[in-house]
Structures are given as structure tokens and as C-alpha cells.
Scaffold this motif. Structure first.
Motif, PDB file in Angstrom:
ATOM      1  N   TYR A   4       0.839  -1.197   0.000  1.00  0.00           N
ATOM      2  CA  TYR A   4       0.000   0.000   0.000  1.00  0.00           C
ATOM      3  C   TYR A   4       0.882   1.258   0.000  1.00  0.00           C
ATOM      4  O   TYR A   4       0.654   2.192  -0.768  1.00  0.00           O
ATOM      5  CB  TYR A   4      -0.895  -0.032   1.243  1.00  0.00           C
ATOM      6  N   ASP A   5       1.901   1.267   0.850  1.00  0.00           N
ATOM      7  CA  ASP A   5       2.800   2.422   0.917  1.00  0.00           C
ATOM      8  C   ASP A   5       3.605   2.585  -0.370  1.00  0.00           C
ATOM      9  O   ASP A   5       3.872   3.702  -0.804  1.00  0.00           O
ATOM     10  CB  ASP A   5       3.757   2.278   2.112  1.00  0.00           C
ATOM     11  N   LYS A   8       1.492   4.278  -2.903  1.00  0.00           N
ATOM     12  CA  LYS A   8       1.412   5.709  -2.607  1.00  0.00           C
ATOM     13  C   LYS A   8       2.681   6.447  -3.025  1.00  0.00           C
ATOM     14  O   LYS A   8       2.611   7.550  -3.560  1.00  0.00           O
ATOM     15  CB  LYS A   8       1.111   5.929  -1.120  1.00  0.00           C
ATOM     16  N   ASP A   9       3.832   5.833  -2.775  1.00  0.00           N
ATOM     17  CA  ASP A   9       5.097   6.458  -3.167  1.00  0.00           C
ATOM     18  C   ASP A   9       5.185   6.627  -4.681  1.00  0.00           C
ATOM     19  O   ASP A   9       5.609   7.676  -5.167  1.00  0.00           O
ATOM     20  CB  ASP A   9       6.289   5.618  -2.670  1.00  0.00           C
ATOM     21  N   LYS A  12       2.990   9.458  -5.720  1.00  0.00           N
ATOM     22  CA  LYS A  12       3.603  10.749  -5.387  1.00  0.00           C
ATOM     23  C   LYS A  12       4.641  11.145  -6.424  1.00  0.00           C
ATOM     24  O   LYS A  12       4.684  12.297  -6.860  1.00  0.00           O
ATOM     25  CB  LYS A  12       4.281  10.676  -4.005  1.00  0.00           C
ATOM     26  N   GLU A  38       0.220  13.659   0.761  1.00  0.00           N
ATOM     27  CA  GLU A  38      -0.401  12.501   1.404  1.00  0.00           C
ATOM     28  C   GLU A  38      -1.914  12.456   1.123  1.00  0.00           C
ATOM     29  O   GLU A  38      -2.472  11.414   0.794  1.00  0.00           O
ATOM     30  CB  GLU A  38      -0.140  12.586   2.922  1.00  0.00           C
ATOM     31  N   VAL A  41      -2.576  11.552  -2.710  1.00  0.00           N
ATOM     32  CA  VAL A  41      -2.389  10.165  -3.137  1.00  0.00           C
ATOM     33  C   VAL A  41      -3.241   9.190  -2.325  1.00  0.00           C
ATOM     34  O   VAL A  41      -3.569   8.112  -2.820  1.00  0.00           O
ATOM     35  CB  VAL A  41      -0.907   9.720  -3.098  1.00  0.00           C
ATOM     36  N   SER A  42      -3.621   9.551  -1.115  1.00  0.00           N
ATOM     37  CA  SER A  42      -4.371   8.587  -0.295  1.00  0.00           C
ATOM     38  C   SER A  42      -5.757   8.319  -0.883  1.00  0.00           C
ATOM     39  O   SER A  42      -6.242   7.186  -0.848  1.00  0.00           O
ATOM     40  CB  SER A  42      -4.487   9.064   1.154  1.00  0.00           C
ATOM     41  N   SER A  45      -5.193   6.044  -4.016  1.00  0.00           N
ATOM     42  CA  SER A  45      -4.759   4.685  -3.677  1.00  0.00           C
ATOM     43  C   SER A  45      -5.844   3.945  -2.894  1.00  0.00           C
ATOM     44  O   SER A  45      -5.993   2.734  -3.049  1.00  0.00           O
ATOM     45  CB  SER A  45      -3.428   4.691  -2.923  1.00  0.00           C
ATOM     46  N   SER A  46      -6.626   4.661  -2.102  1.00  0.00           N
ATOM     47  CA  SER A  46      -7.682   3.967  -1.348  1.00  0.00           C
ATOM     48  C   SER A  46      -8.800   3.492  -2.277  1.00  0.00           C
ATOM     49  O   SER A  46      -9.411   2.448  -2.045  1.00  0.00           O
ATOM     50  CB  SER A  46      -8.234   4.844  -0.225  1.00  0.00           C
TER      51      SER A  46
ATOM     52  N   SER B  42     -10.205   8.131   4.080  1.00  0.00           N
ATOM     53  CA  SER B  42      -8.784   7.893   3.787  1.00  0.00           C
ATOM     54  C   SER B  42      -7.966   9.173   3.934  1.00  0.00           C
ATOM     55  O   SER B  42      -6.829   9.129   4.402  1.00  0.00           O
ATOM     56  CB  SER B  42      -8.599   7.293   2.399  1.00  0.00           C
ATOM     57  N   SER B  46      -5.116   9.290   6.675  1.00  0.00           N
ATOM     58  CA  SER B  46      -3.738   9.408   6.182  1.00  0.00           C
ATOM     59  C   SER B  46      -3.036  10.624   6.797  1.00  0.00           C
ATOM     60  O   SER B  46      -1.831  10.593   7.036  1.00  0.00           O
ATOM     61  CB  SER B  46      -3.700   9.471   4.662  1.00  0.00           C
TER      62      SER B  46
END
Lengths: 80, 80
Positions: A4-5, A8-9, A12, A38, A41-42, A45-46, B42, B46
Motif C-alpha cells: 500500500y505504501d 502511494k510512493d 507521489k 499525502e 495520493v491517499s 490509492s484507497s 482515507s 492518512s
């Protein structure tokens, strides 16, 4: 959490790369830079994560439409 | 991921509970309900998660201000 991280990276880096490419000036409406990225992208990605977790029931086009709709909608306007 | 998901679930329940309490009619601007809730929680989770991960350097009031600011800002308006 690692995958998941990682997603997100990557998002970004894509966001910052695209902004640099089109020469967009980055200011973050009073939200500190790290938090702004954050938040941005959250949401994306969610959405993707929920889609995958539920077995990709919706068509990819429908997920794209949700992401596009989200881009121009403030959270307070999502529920009304 | 468990703790993160738990935080999101609690936020979802709070959101739906509060909406029910004030009698808010829930429509989701064309975004399917599950995705709308996911987007809403989210961003908040986050922000809190990034704050905790970095050792709670900012004052809680500053984190609240970021969450409040985010509520009324569409993603496309965060970066400009």
C-alpha cells in the motif's frame, strides 16, 4: 502495509514528475507540502485498493471515472 | 495494516452516525457509496497516520486545521 505504501510512493513520484513536466507551480493552499501530497495520493490509492480488495468487480473505466470525479470534488461536497 | 483499517472503520462509523444524528441526507455526487466513504475517511486517516509516523511533531491544533482545510478543498485545488 508495504505494498500500500509503495503504491502511494509511486503515485507521489508520478504527481511530482507530471507537475514538473508541465511547469506547474506547486503551492498547497495552506496545507504543508508533505500533508498535501499525502491527501492527494491517499484518495486515489484507497479507491484502487478498495477495488482490488473486493475482487475488481467494477470495470476499470468506472474506477477511473470515480477518481476523476473525486479530483474536482471537495470532501464536504461528496456527501450532501 | 490492521490498525490503519481499524482507524478507518471507526471514522466511517462516526461519519455515518453524525450524518444520521443531524438527519443529513446522504447522496454521494455520483460516486458509489462504498467508494465515497473510503475517499472521505482515507484523507483524514492518512493525515493522522503521517502525523503519528513522523513523531507527532506538529501541534494537534495544526493537524485539526489541516483536516478542516482539506474538508472544503477539492484535490485539484490543493496543488495550484
Amino acid at each position: 502495509m508495504q505494498m500500500y505504501d509503495r503504491v502511494k510512493d509511486v503515485l507521489k513520484q508520478m504527481l511530482l514528475g507530471q507537475a514538473a513536466r508541465v511547469g506547474a507551480e506547486l503551492s498547497y493552499s495552506g496545507i504543508p507540502r508533505d500533508y498535501a501530497l499525502e491527501i492527494l495520493v491517499s484518495a486515489v490509492s484507497s479507491i484502487i485498493w478498495l477495488w482490488i480488495r473486493r475482487g475488481c468487480k467494477e470495470a476499470p473505466e468506472q474506477i477511473c471515472a470515480i477518481i476523476e470525479k473525486n479530483k474536482t470534488t471537495a470532501p464536504v461536497d461528496i456527501i450532501r
